[in-house]
Design a protein around this motif. Structure first.
Motif, PDB file in Angstrom:
ATOM      1  N   ALA A  12     -23.964  29.890  34.579  1.00 50.30           N
ATOM      2  CA  ALA A  12     -22.641  29.644  34.003  1.00 50.30           C
ATOM      3  C   ALA A  12     -21.893  30.975  33.875  1.00 50.30           C
ATOM      4  O   ALA A  12     -22.475  32.016  33.583  1.00 50.30           O
ATOM      5  CB  ALA A  12     -22.767  28.980  32.632  1.00 50.30           C
ATOM      6  N   ARG A  13     -20.584  30.916  34.110  1.00 44.96           N
ATOM      7  CA  ARG A  13     -19.793  32.140  33.966  1.00 44.96           C
ATOM      8  C   ARG A  13     -19.810  32.632  32.528  1.00 44.96           C
ATOM      9  O   ARG A  13     -19.812  33.837  32.262  1.00 44.96           O
ATOM     10  CB  ARG A  13     -18.354  31.886  34.398  1.00 44.96           C
ATOM     11  CG  ARG A  13     -18.201  31.519  35.862  1.00 44.96           C
ATOM     12  CD  ARG A  13     -16.726  31.432  36.213  1.00 44.96           C
ATOM     13  NE  ARG A  13     -16.509  30.700  37.455  1.00 44.96           N
ATOM     14  CZ  ARG A  13     -15.320  30.398  37.951  1.00 44.96           C
ATOM     15  NH1 ARG A  13     -14.224  30.787  37.303  1.00 44.96           N
ATOM     16  NH2 ARG A  13     -15.191  29.714  39.076  1.00 44.96           N
ATOM     17  N   GLN A  14     -19.791  31.706  31.590  1.00 44.54           N
ATOM     18  CA  GLN A  14     -19.897  32.060  30.181  1.00 44.54           C
ATOM     19  C   GLN A  14     -21.203  31.492  29.640  1.00 44.54           C
ATOM     20  O   GLN A  14     -21.427  30.284  29.678  1.00 44.54           O
ATOM     21  CB  GLN A  14     -18.723  31.521  29.369  1.00 44.54           C
ATOM     22  CG  GLN A  14     -17.392  32.159  29.714  1.00 44.54           C
ATOM     23  CD  GLN A  14     -16.321  31.750  28.729  1.00 44.54           C
ATOM     24  OE1 GLN A  14     -16.090  32.381  27.713  1.00 44.54           O
ATOM     25  NE2 GLN A  14     -15.632  30.667  29.034  1.00 44.54           N
ATOM     26  N   HIS A  15     -22.025  32.391  29.127  1.00 44.97           N
ATOM     27  CA  HIS A  15     -23.330  32.014  28.597  1.00 44.97           C
ATOM     28  C   HIS A  15     -23.492  32.719  27.266  1.00 44.97           C
ATOM     29  O   HIS A  15     -23.339  33.946  27.183  1.00 44.97           O
ATOM     30  CB  HIS A  15     -24.434  32.425  29.577  1.00 44.97           C
ATOM     31  CG  HIS A  15     -25.816  32.267  29.016  1.00 44.97           C
ATOM     32  ND1 HIS A  15     -26.498  31.072  29.048  1.00 44.97           N
ATOM     33  CD2 HIS A  15     -26.637  33.172  28.403  1.00 44.97           C
ATOM     34  CE1 HIS A  15     -27.693  31.247  28.489  1.00 44.97           C
ATOM     35  NE2 HIS A  15     -27.796  32.503  28.089  1.00 44.97           N
ATOM     36  N   ALA A  16     -23.763  31.981  26.226  1.00 42.56           N
ATOM     37  CA  ALA A  16     -23.840  32.582  24.891  1.00 42.56           C
ATOM     38  C   ALA A  16     -25.135  32.170  24.212  1.00 42.56           C
ATOM     39  O   ALA A  16     -25.436  30.974  24.113  1.00 42.56           O
ATOM     40  CB  ALA A  16     -22.643  32.162  24.036  1.00 42.56           C
ATOM     41  N   GLU A  17     -25.885  33.177  23.786  1.00 37.97           N
ATOM     42  CA  GLU A  17     -27.029  32.957  22.925  1.00 37.97           C
ATOM     43  C   GLU A  17     -26.580  33.290  21.507  1.00 37.97           C
ATOM     44  O   GLU A  17     -26.384  34.454  21.159  1.00 37.97           O
ATOM     45  CB  GLU A  17     -28.207  33.828  23.358  1.00 37.97           C
ATOM     46  CG  GLU A  17     -28.725  33.468  24.748  1.00 37.97           C
ATOM     47  CD  GLU A  17     -29.992  34.222  25.101  1.00 37.97           C
ATOM     48  OE1 GLU A  17     -30.429  35.051  24.278  1.00 37.97           O
ATOM     49  OE2 GLU A  17     -30.550  33.961  26.186  1.00 37.97           O
ATOM     50  N   LEU A  57     -29.065  28.907  18.941  1.00 36.46           N
ATOM     51  CA  LEU A  57     -28.466  27.972  19.901  1.00 36.46           C
ATOM     52  C   LEU A  57     -28.067  28.732  21.157  1.00 36.46           C
ATOM     53  O   LEU A  57     -27.750  29.928  21.096  1.00 36.46           O
ATOM     54  CB  LEU A  57     -27.229  27.286  19.296  1.00 36.46           C
ATOM     55  CG  LEU A  57     -27.446  26.333  18.120  1.00 36.46           C
ATOM     56  CD1 LEU A  57     -26.112  25.957  17.491  1.00 36.46           C
ATOM     57  CD2 LEU A  57     -28.196  25.072  18.562  1.00 36.46           C
ATOM     58  N   VAL A  58     -28.084  28.007  22.288  1.00 38.51           N
ATOM     59  CA  VAL A  58     -27.618  28.575  23.551  1.00 38.51           C
ATOM     60  C   VAL A  58     -26.575  27.626  24.128  1.00 38.51           C
ATOM     61  O   VAL A  58     -26.803  26.411  24.198  1.00 38.51           O
ATOM     62  CB  VAL A  58     -28.774  28.765  24.551  1.00 38.51           C
ATOM     63  CG1 VAL A  58     -28.245  29.338  25.858  1.00 38.51           C
ATOM     64  CG2 VAL A  58     -29.835  29.690  23.963  1.00 38.51           C
ATOM     65  N   ILE A  59     -25.427  28.165  24.528  1.00 39.97           N
ATOM     66  CA  ILE A  59     -24.329  27.355  25.057  1.00 39.97           C
ATOM     67  C   ILE A  59     -23.921  27.905  26.414  1.00 39.97           C
ATOM     68  O   ILE A  59     -23.814  29.121  26.585  1.00 39.97           O
ATOM     69  CB  ILE A  59     -23.118  27.362  24.089  1.00 39.97           C
ATOM     70  CG1 ILE A  59     -23.505  26.708  22.762  1.00 39.97           C
ATOM     71  CG2 ILE A  59     -21.933  26.625  24.691  1.00 39.97           C
ATOM     72  CD1 ILE A  59     -22.384  26.708  21.755  1.00 39.97           C
ATOM     73  N   ASP A  60     -23.713  26.991  27.372  1.00 44.65           N
ATOM     74  CA  ASP A  60     -23.180  27.353  28.691  1.00 44.65           C
ATOM     75  C   ASP A  60     -21.839  26.672  28.887  1.00 44.65           C
ATOM     76  O   ASP A  60     -21.643  25.525  28.451  1.00 44.65           O
ATOM     77  CB  ASP A  60     -24.129  26.914  29.807  1.00 44.65           C
ATOM     78  CG  ASP A  60     -25.298  27.873  29.966  1.00 44.65           C
ATOM     79  OD1 ASP A  60     -25.249  28.944  29.342  1.00 44.65           O
ATOM     80  OD2 ASP A  60     -26.257  27.547  30.687  1.00 44.65           O
ATOM     81  N   ASP A  61     -20.949  27.379  29.551  1.00 43.34           N
ATOM     82  CA  ASP A  61     -19.677  26.781  29.967  1.00 43.34           C
ATOM     83  C   ASP A  61     -19.936  25.996  31.244  1.00 43.34           C
ATOM     84  O   ASP A  61     -20.024  26.566  32.332  1.00 43.34           O
ATOM     85  CB  ASP A  61     -18.636  27.878  30.196  1.00 43.34           C
ATOM     86  CG  ASP A  61     -17.298  27.318  30.660  1.00 43.34           C
ATOM     87  OD1 ASP A  61     -17.152  26.084  30.707  1.00 43.34           O
ATOM     88  OD2 ASP A  61     -16.405  28.116  30.989  1.00 43.34           O
TER      89      ASP A  61
END
Length: 577
Positions: A68-73, A417-421
């Motif tokens: 994913a272009r945006q990946h947030a842990e 939490l981990v979130i992907d765009d």
């Protein structure tokens, strides 16, 4: 055997030989006819082209992984127990959505303490300003009283030197009365500061302010009258002096008007001193009223005692000046008056020096203001820390991992939490440095995703300017268009054109597979088609690279047509590329 039978045999053998010869000749004739027919091959119309070396793109291919272009842990910024988590793996979230909440009771208490600190700092600032204002008022009153005393001392000295006059006696008596009233007022103010105020005293304080305002108006009127008298005397002095210089007016008249001028000037000085004293009394009355209404502190009592001492000194000096005005000037009175002037000048200097020390209070106000700023900064910091107990989605996407549950102790640098765009993906590849050196942001590329059976156009958006010293590779990222089913972690291949080379190319339509072998029809010098085995390389559009089997410039059938076979004659329909 009989002779007849032998004759029959000898006759049959030649016949058989002749028959065989005839059959052989016939067969030979037929074979010649067939050979003649075979020597005339069939004719097929087809397009014939010459194969040549043409520019062929050199495509390098490297493996990569979809991300994913945006990946947030997402990890908390403060350490606390998790109170609630509102999402699970696979949940879609929007930017700003509340994802989790941490326990924040201790931080909330810190916010309350910081707010109380702001209130205390503001109260200290207000107190410092009030103390500064009172100190300035007291200092100004002290300076005014000292200056008034100095003017009185100078006037008394002038009286001692000149002797009494009726108007001077009257003015001295009035000055004595005002000084006495100021002294009594200072004593009342001191008593009030020590004992506190009653309702009657509050009323008296208010009336004292009104009376002081009336006294100021009265002495200001007296000052105006004194100034008007001085103007008149100055005009008379100028006129008589001019006549005296013309020998018209005797010197005795000039001396008399000179004494009148000095007396008028002394009257103005006394009136000005009276105005200052009255204004000081008004300030004192206001301060006394403020003290009556607000109560006193130790420093105010000390200041009141100093004012009593100053008022008493002014009163004593006024009495002495009145007595001197009534009795007339003596040598010892002149000396006493001169000493009074000297002491009054020292008192003025001391009052002004005390006024300069008010700067200490100004620094106290500055420190109090700085304390407010610090307290507010602490309150803002505590509020920010409290805000950190709510964790929000930094962008819209999908939750790909949940690594904690309510009750767990959450700490910074430990993602929960981990979130992907999931709307924007890219292929991340580790490209050898020899290839990466020819790539740049904006370079066109193709991405192959075998698991989705998809090949899409892409464009390089980033070449990380740092190489791996172990693998000698650079990280290259290419943005992907929307592809159904794409997700992080899929395998892909990045294809980039890094150069062009001249390669022997043939149309794909000219290739024929026969018995597991690959070949095409070459047209020889006699115009006949000859099936030729070739080795093929990479394809580019409708062309394919010929690695072996053909030479540059040889002619081939451009595409397979019906009836085309090995050995047939080819009628050229047109020249190709």
């Amino acid at each position: 055997m009989s002779r007849a039978r032998k004759n029959v045999v000898w006759i049959g053998i030649p016949s058989i030989l002749l028959l065989g010869i005839g059959l052989f000749v016939l067969a030979s004739h037929r074979g010649a006819s067939q050979d003649h027919a075979a020597a005339q091959p069939a004719l097929v119309a087809a397009e014939v082209i010459a194969v040549t070396r043409q520019p062929f793109p050199v495509v390098d291919e490297v493996p990569g992984t979809v991300a994913a272009r945006q990946h947030a842990e997402i990890s908390p910024k403060v350490m606390s127990h998790i109170e609630a988590i509102y999402v699970r793996e696979g949940d879609r979230v929007t930017k700003g959505q509340l994802l989790a909440r941490l326990e924040g009771k201790d931080i909330a208490v810190s916010v309350q303490q910081a707010s109380a600190g702001v209130q205390n700092a503001e109260a200290a600032y207000a107190q410092a300003k009030t103390a500064y204002a009172m100190q300035r008022t007291q200092s100004a009153v002290a300076v005014a009283q000292a200056q008034a005393a100095l003017e009185q001392a100078k006037a008394q000295l002038a009286k001692a030197k000149q002797g009494p006059r009726p108007e001077q006696v009257r003015q001295a008596e009035e000055q004595e009365a005002r000084a006495k009233a100021g002294y009594e007022q200072a004593l009342a103010y001191l008593d009030l500061a020590k004992e506190g105020a009653r309702t009657q005293q509050k009323q008296q304080a208010a009336q004292a302010v009104i009376a002081a305002q009336g006294q100021v108006a009265q002495v200001e009127a007296g000052l105006s009258a004194a100034k008007a008298n001085l103007t008149t005397v100055q005009n008379d002095y100028a006129r008589i002096k001019a006549l005296y210089e013309q020998d018209i007016m005797p010197k005795q008249k000039l001396d008399h008007v000179t004494a009148q001028l000095e007396a008028a000037r002394s009257g103005v000085r006394q009136a000005e001193a009276g105005v200052k004293a009255a204004e000081a009394g008004l300030q004192m009355a206001k301060a006394q009223a403020s003290l009556v209404n607000e109560g006193a502190r130790s420093q105010e009592i000390t200041a009141a005692e100093k004012q009593v001492a100053q008022a008493k000194a002014s009163y004593e000096q006024a009495k002495q000046e009145a007595a001197m005005a009534k009795q007339g000037g003596r040598w010892e009175d002149v000396k006493t008056a001169e000493e009074g002037v000297r002491q009054a000048e020292q008192a003025v200097r001391a009052a002004k020096a005390a006024q300069a020390r008010d700067e200490v209070s100004e620094k106290d106000i500055a420190r109090a203001a700085a304390g407010i700023a610090m307290a507010k900064a602490e309150r803002a910091r505590a509020g920010t820390m409290l805000g950190y107990t709510n964790i929000y989605a930094p962008f819209s996407g999908v939750v790909t991992a949940r690594r904690a549950d309510p009750g767990t102790m959450a700490m910074p640098q430990m993602p929960i939490l981990v979130i992907d765009d999931d709307a924007h993906y890219q292929l991340v590849s580790n490209v050898p440095e020899s290839i990466a050196a020819r790539l740049a942001t904006g370079t066109a590329a193709r991405v192959v995703l075998p698991s989705l059976n998809a090949t899409v156009d892409a464009r390089i958006v980033e070449v990380v300017p740092s190489a791996s010293t172990a693998a000698r590779t650079l990280t290259v990222k290419a943005n992907l268009p929307r592809i159904p089913g794409v997700q992080s972690g899929l395998f892909g291949r990045l294809q980039v054109t890094t150069a062009e080379e001249l390669r022997l190319m043939a149309p794909r339509a000219a290739i024929r597979e026969r018995n597991g072998l690959t070949g095409l029809y070459r047209v020889d010098a006699d115009g006949q088609a000859r099936y030729t085995l070739v080795t093929l390389g990479k394809a580019a559009g409708d062309r394919v690279q010929v690695l072996s089997g053909l030479d540059d410039g040889q002619r081939i059938v451009a595409h397979i047509v019906d009836g085309l076979a090995d050995g047939v004659r080819v009628h050229e329909e047109g020249a190709g590329r």
